[in-house]
Design an enzyme around this catalytic site. Structure first.
Site, PDB file in Angstrom:
ATOM      1  N   ASP A  11      -0.700  -4.796  49.279  1.00 35.62           N
ATOM      2  CA  ASP A  11      -1.675  -5.066  50.334  1.00 35.62           C
ATOM      3  C   ASP A  11      -2.406  -3.768  50.588  1.00 35.62           C
ATOM      4  O   ASP A  11      -1.792  -2.762  50.985  1.00 35.62           O
ATOM      5  CB  ASP A  11      -0.988  -5.536  51.613  1.00 35.62           C
ATOM      6  CG  ASP A  11      -0.429  -6.950  51.487  1.00 35.62           C
ATOM      7  OD1 ASP A  11      -0.894  -7.678  50.603  1.00 35.62           O
ATOM      8  OD2 ASP A  11       0.459  -7.303  52.268  1.00 35.62           O
ATOM      9  N   ASP A 130      -2.540 -18.868  53.290  1.00 34.22           N
ATOM     10  CA  ASP A 130      -1.774 -18.252  54.374  1.00 34.22           C
ATOM     11  C   ASP A 130      -1.486 -19.346  55.385  1.00 34.22           C
ATOM     12  O   ASP A 130      -2.414 -19.911  55.977  1.00 34.22           O
ATOM     13  CB  ASP A 130      -2.574 -17.118  55.032  1.00 34.22           C
ATOM     14  CG  ASP A 130      -2.820 -15.950  54.087  1.00 34.22           C
ATOM     15  OD1 ASP A 130      -2.038 -15.794  53.128  1.00 34.22           O
ATOM     16  OD2 ASP A 130      -3.793 -15.202  54.302  1.00 34.22           O
TER      17      ASP A 130
END
Length: 284
Positions: A11, A130
């Site tokens: 990330d 998500d």
């Protein structure tokens, strides 16, 4: 027998690898190029690189970091974040990505996945989802989507049974790095994205992300059983048993993890040896 894949995830924010808890409270984990090189040497099957603030900040992905990362690794590289038009995919592939991960733009325009798959092939189109478990749902919530009233998409939205029912096994899709709820049922969305040409689903549990208590096995299994394309489990790994459970109990095709690798709690080799000893087919 197809081997199961272990995928470290980078990330990236402002050119640095970060790790948070449930998408917030980010802390620095190092330089993406150096970390990617180390994972390649350890024998990771793939690497996922997510520019986690690109969509929220309404900017393109940082191609120079992608290019430098791709130059250092020889495993498949999936890159996501900030993809808005087909040329963004082309530029990422030219920069060295093997696959692209698309979340926000897929939700805002589902037809984009069809176009991307037709142009570049489904093998390089990963739809990232998500998802957060539904505890309560506002019946007056209006999804901020231009296509929300299109009849062909009516089955994608959360059903009335999810409203005010904390026991309902339903998960809502979020976009913009987990900032915006969309009123879309995650399992139905995964099926639609497969229909539209996605080659893989990268499924992240927002509830479990960074908690180190294991994947959301119920969510992952529900999606894995609903689609025929590979599902990558993401969000919540704290130990090697969690990865084993992701494969065996949740039926994932690949398991993604971040902090346990970034902070050197386990190596890729240790992970694969543990899985092999427990009967999971992995590439050593």
């Amino acid at each position: 027998m197809l081997t199961k894949r272990i995928i470290p995830c980078l990330d990236v924010k402002a050119g640095r690898v970060v790790k948070g808890v449930s998408f917030v409270n980010l802390r620095d984990a190092g330089d993406p190029v150096e970390i990617a090189k180390a994972y390649d040497e350890q024998g990771a099957d793939e690497l996922t690189f997510l520019d986690i603030t690109a969509s929220h900040e309404e900017r393109g992905i940082i191609l120079d970091v992608v290019r430098r990362t791709a130059e250092q690794v020889f495993m498949p590289l999936t890159v996501g974040g900030g993809i808005k038009v087909l040329d963004d995919i082309r530029n990422l592939l030219l920069a060295g990505a093997d696959k692209v991960s698309i979340n926000t733009t897929a939700v805002l325009d589902p037809e984009f996945i069809k176009a991307a798959s037709n142009r570049f092939g489904s093998q390089c189109i990963v739809v990232a989802i998500d998802a957060k478990r539904v505890v309560a749902h506002d019946p007056d919530f209006k999804p901020p989507l231009k296509w929300a009233d299109d009849p062909k998409y009516k089955d994608l939205f959360l059903s009335e049974s999810a409203i005010g029912n904390p026991q309902s096994a339903m998960w809502e899709v979020y976009t913009h790095g987990g900032r915006k709820p969309m009123g879309i049922d995650a399992v139905a969305w995964a099926k639609k994205m497969e229909e539209y040409g996605a080659g893989e689903i990268l499924l992240t549990s927002m509830n479990q992300d960074g908690q180190k208590t294991g994947y959301d096995l119920e969510l992952t299994r529900a999606v894995s059983e609903a689609v025929s394309i590979p599902v990558i489990a993401s969000g919540g790994v704290g130990n090697l048993e969690h990865i084993y459970d992701g494969f065996v109990k949740a039926k994932a095709d690949a398991c993604l993890a971040a902090s346990i690798f970034h902070f050197k709690e386990y190596t890729i080799r240790q992970t694969k040896e543990y899985l092999k000893e427990r009967g999971v087919a992995v590439r050593l």
